[in-house]
Structure formats: structure tokens, C-alpha cells
Design a protein around this motif. Structure first.
Motif, PDB file in Angstrom:
ATOM      1  N   GLU A 136     -12.796   4.514  62.885  1.00  0.00           N
ATOM      2  CA  GLU A 136     -12.140   5.424  61.947  1.00  0.00           C
ATOM      3  C   GLU A 136     -13.147   6.414  61.374  1.00  0.00           C
ATOM      4  OE1 GLU A 136      -8.971   5.755  61.166  1.00  0.00           O
ATOM      5  OE2 GLU A 136      -8.161   3.939  62.084  1.00  0.00           O
ATOM      6  N   TYR A 167     -10.747   3.991  70.979  1.00  0.00           N
ATOM      7  CA  TYR A 167      -9.594   4.382  70.168  1.00  0.00           C
ATOM      8  C   TYR A 167      -9.652   3.697  68.811  1.00  0.00           C
ATOM      9  CZ  TYR A 167      -7.666   5.484  74.780  1.00  0.00           C
ATOM     10  OH  TYR A 167      -7.469   5.978  76.047  1.00  0.00           O
ATOM     11  N   GLN A 222      -4.779   3.345  65.156  1.00  0.00           N
ATOM     12  CA  GLN A 222      -3.681   4.300  65.070  1.00  0.00           C
ATOM     13  C   GLN A 222      -3.562   5.127  66.349  1.00  0.00           C
ATOM     14  OE1 GLN A 222      -6.066   3.823  62.804  1.00  0.00           O
ATOM     15  NE2 GLN A 222      -5.033   3.279  60.907  1.00  0.00           N
ATOM     16  N   ALA A 223      -4.692   5.563  66.880  1.00  0.00           N
ATOM     17  CA  ALA A 223      -4.672   6.335  68.129  1.00  0.00           C
ATOM     18  C   ALA A 223      -4.153   5.471  69.274  1.00  0.00           C
ATOM     19  CB  ALA A 223      -6.063   6.879  68.447  1.00  0.00           C
ATOM     20  N   TRP A 224      -4.516   4.199  69.284  1.00  0.00           N
ATOM     21  CA  TRP A 224      -4.047   3.295  70.340  1.00  0.00           C
ATOM     22  C   TRP A 224      -2.534   3.125  70.269  1.00  0.00           C
ATOM     23  CZ3 TRP A 224      -5.483   1.599  74.800  1.00  0.00           C
ATOM     24  CH2 TRP A 224      -4.873   0.491  75.370  1.00  0.00           C
ATOM     25  N   LYS A 225      -2.011   2.964  69.045  1.00  0.00           N
ATOM     26  CA  LYS A 225      -0.555   2.826  68.884  1.00  0.00           C
ATOM     27  C   LYS A 225       0.172   4.071  69.376  1.00  0.00           C
ATOM     28  CE  LYS A 225      -0.479  -0.357  64.995  1.00  0.00           C
ATOM     29  NZ  LYS A 225      -0.124  -0.551  63.598  1.00  0.00           N
ATOM     30  N   ALA A 226      -0.440   5.228  69.170  1.00  0.00           N
ATOM     31  CA  ALA A 226       0.192   6.494  69.560  1.00  0.00           C
ATOM     32  C   ALA A 226       0.329   6.635  71.076  1.00  0.00           C
ATOM     33  CB  ALA A 226      -0.590   7.670  68.993  1.00  0.00           C
ATOM     34  N   ILE A 227      -0.561   6.003  71.836  1.00  0.00           N
ATOM     35  CA  ILE A 227      -0.513   6.153  73.301  1.00  0.00           C
ATOM     36  C   ILE A 227       0.111   4.949  74.006  1.00  0.00           C
ATOM     37  CG2 ILE A 227      -2.467   7.722  73.363  1.00  0.00           C
ATOM     38  CD1 ILE A 227      -4.037   5.301  74.614  1.00  0.00           C
ATOM     39  N   SER A 228       0.265   3.849  73.285  1.00  0.00           N
ATOM     40  CA  SER A 228       0.807   2.659  73.961  1.00  0.00           C
ATOM     41  C   SER A 228       2.226   2.374  73.592  1.00  0.00           C
ATOM     42  CB  SER A 228      -0.055   1.436  73.676  1.00  0.00           C
ATOM     43  OG  SER A 228      -0.234   1.215  72.313  1.00  0.00           O
TER      44      SER A 228
END
Length: 83
Positions: free
Chosen positions: A42, A74, A77-83
Motif C-alpha cells: 500500500e 498487488y 484492493q488491486a488484486w480484488k479489482a482484477i480477480s
């Protein structure tokens, strides 16, 4: 040569909260790809994120147990956005 599990353990020692997936790209065990998701990323630039992971693996990379490493880092939050 180091095992995929050893690489995962080294990363998790540096980033205890990390979700880590390590893959062997060539079957020879020395060209790897690691996907790392950590809250420690972060507010960090992608370069700083990669430096954090390389720091965890510096001994294995210095000894050439890992010849090449592709990184995907990632924040959660970024991981949640792509998965």
C-alpha cells in the motif's frame, strides 16, 4: 536450485501477510514467476514493491539459484479489482 515452496517461504518471511504463488516458467527451476499480494505494498510504487520481494530473495538470486524472476505485485484492493 531452490524449490517453489522455498521461494514462497522466503517471500513470506519478509512479507508475513502475503499471498504468494510461485510458478516455474521453463521446467528447469531457475526461471520463475511470482505473484505476490500484500498490504505492505500500500502506498508503494511498483518499483518499491518489487524491491521488497527481491530483498526477500537476495541470497537465492546472488547464488544464481534463481536465474530469472518475473514479478506481479498487488495490493489487496488491486488484486480484488482484477480477480
Amino acid at each position: 536450485m531452490v524449490s517453489l515452496e522455498q521461494v514462497e517461504t522466503m517471500i513470506k518471511q519478509q512479507l508475513p501477510d502475503a499471498h504468494v504463488k510461485v510458478e516455474d516458467l521453463t521446467g528447469g527451476g531457475d526461471h520463475l514467476q511470482a505473484t505476490v499480494v500484500s498490504a505492505a505494498f500500500e502506498g508503494q510504487t511498483r518499483v518499491k514493491q518489487h524491491q521488497m520481494v527481491y530483498g526477500a530473495l537476495k541470497d537465492a538470486m546472488a547464488s544464481e539459484a534463481i536465474h530469472a524472476l518475473a514479478l506481479k505485485t498487488y495490493t489487496p484492493q488491486a488484486w480484488k479489482a482484477i480477480s
